[in-house]
Design an enzyme around this catalytic site. Sequence first.
Site, PDB file in Angstrom:
ATOM      1  N   HIS A 383      42.831  37.841  50.481  1.00 51.68           N
ATOM      2  CA  HIS A 383      42.489  37.352  49.314  1.00 51.68           C
ATOM      3  C   HIS A 383      40.909  37.310  48.912  1.00 51.68           C
ATOM      4  O   HIS A 383      40.287  37.188  47.773  1.00 51.68           O
ATOM      5  CB  HIS A 383      42.872  35.863  49.285  1.00 51.68           C
ATOM      6  CG  HIS A 383      43.239  35.212  48.180  1.00 51.68           C
ATOM      7  ND1 HIS A 383      42.795  35.923  46.840  1.00 51.68           N
ATOM      8  CD2 HIS A 383      44.066  34.518  47.485  1.00 51.68           C
ATOM      9  CE1 HIS A 383      43.662  35.409  45.839  1.00 51.68           C
ATOM     10  NE2 HIS A 383      44.046  34.292  46.093  1.00 51.68           N
ATOM     11  N   ASP A 387      43.167  40.001  44.615  1.00 54.31           N
ATOM     12  CA  ASP A 387      43.662  38.692  43.894  1.00 54.31           C
ATOM     13  C   ASP A 387      45.034  38.810  43.776  1.00 54.31           C
ATOM     14  O   ASP A 387      45.798  39.682  44.130  1.00 54.31           O
ATOM     15  CB  ASP A 387      42.919  38.893  42.329  1.00 54.31           C
ATOM     16  CG  ASP A 387      41.747  38.600  42.213  1.00 54.31           C
ATOM     17  OD1 ASP A 387      40.935  38.011  43.315  1.00 54.31           O
ATOM     18  OD2 ASP A 387      40.868  39.436  41.356  1.00 54.31           O
TER      19      ASP A 387
END
Length: 412
Positions: A383, A387
Site C-alpha cells: 500500500h 492505492d
Amino acid sequence: MAIEIKAPTFPESVADGTVATWHKKPGEAVKRDELIVDIETDKVVMEVLAEADGVLSEIVKNEGDTVLSGELLGKLDEGATASAAPAAAPAAEAPAASSSAPAQAPAGEAAGEDAILSPAARKIAEENGINVASLRGTGKDGRVTKEDVVAAVEAKKNAPAAAPTQSAAGAAPALQAGDRVEKRVPMTRLRAKVASRLVEAQSSMAMLTTFNEVNMKPVMELRSKYKDLFEKTHNGVRLGFMSFFVKAAVEALKRQPGVNASIDGNDIVYHGYQDIGVAVSSDRGLVVPVLRNAEFMSLAEIEGGISDYGKKAKAGKLTLEEMQGGTFTISNGGVFGSLLSTPIVNPPQTAILGMHKIQERPMAVNGQVVILPMMYLALSYDHRLIDGKEAVTFLVTMKDLLEDPARLLLDI
C-alpha cells in the site's frame, strides 16, 4: 595428477552454500562431466561435475558442511582406475581376519587365506560387498570357492527380509495410542530463506489484500473446444488455465504500471517489461521461476515454459538465472484445493496474484439464478506504492479479460 574439486562461483546474491549430497565415495571411479556433488544454496541446488576421468581420492567437505564460493570440496585423481582401490581393501582386512581366525574356526577353514581366492569369486564378493575374511571355505585346504561366495550373497539378500519382521515387531509399541513421537530434521536452506523473506515482507510492507471473482465458464469452454487441436499443433504442449491468467495479467500490468513496479530505497522503479514469476511447489520448498518478457510470449510458449519449470523444480534442476528477477508473481493455490487465501508479496516486487479453486456456485445472471464455475482472485499489494483504486482496477481488468477471452486477442 590430482585435480581439486571446488565449489562453484556463487553470484553476489548468494553468500555461501551447503554440501547437500556426495554422489561418489572415495575410491569410486568418476567419468568426465559426471555429477559428483550437489551444493544447496538458499535459492537453487548447484551441481559440481567431474573435470576428467579418474577416481575420487578425497572428500574435504562432508555433507552438511557450509562452503564458500570456490572453496575446496575434495580431490580427484585424474587417469586413475577404481580397480586399485577395492583391491587394497581385502589386503587391509586380511591381518585383522587372520588374527581373529583362530577364535572363529580351525586353521585352514577360515578365509584368512583369501590370497588364493579365484578371480571369479573375488569379483562376485567385491560387487556384492561381501567380506571374504569372514567366510568359511569349503574348497581344498580351506579355499573360498565361487560357490561359497554365491551362498554368502544369497544369505545377505535374505537377511534384510527377516530383519523387517523383527524390527516391525520391536517398533510396534511406538505406534500404540498415547505415545508422543517427534522427529527433528534441519530446515533446508531454501525453506529457511523463504521463511526469512516472508517475515521480512510482512514486517517491512504496508501489505493489503483485495478480492474479486471471475466466471471461468468462457475460458473453460474455449479450452475444452481447442485443447486437442492446440496440443497437436504445438507438439504436445497442453493448454491449461495458467497461460490465460498470465496473458491477462500482462495486459492488466500494462494498464496499471504501478502494480508492475518495485521500491528501491526512496525510489520507485517502473519496469517497461513484464517478467512474470510463477510460484511452483517442490520437495525442497516454494520456488518462483520467471517467465522473461511474458508480453511477447504466446499461450503455447507460456504453457511450455511453465511445464519445463515444473519438471525442473521437481528434479531440483532450476538455475539461479531462471529464478532471479521478476516484476510480478502469480501463485495458484487452487491446484491444492484452496478456495481463498491472502498471498504474501515477494520483495522487491510490490504485488502478487493468488488464483484459487474453481468452484461451482449459484450466481445471479440477468435476474436468474445460474450455477457457474467461479474462482476467487486475490491481489496482495504494498500500500506504500499501490492505492486501492489501482489494485481494484487491476483485478477488474483481469476479470473482464478472462470472462471475455476475445479481448485478449483484440487488445480491448
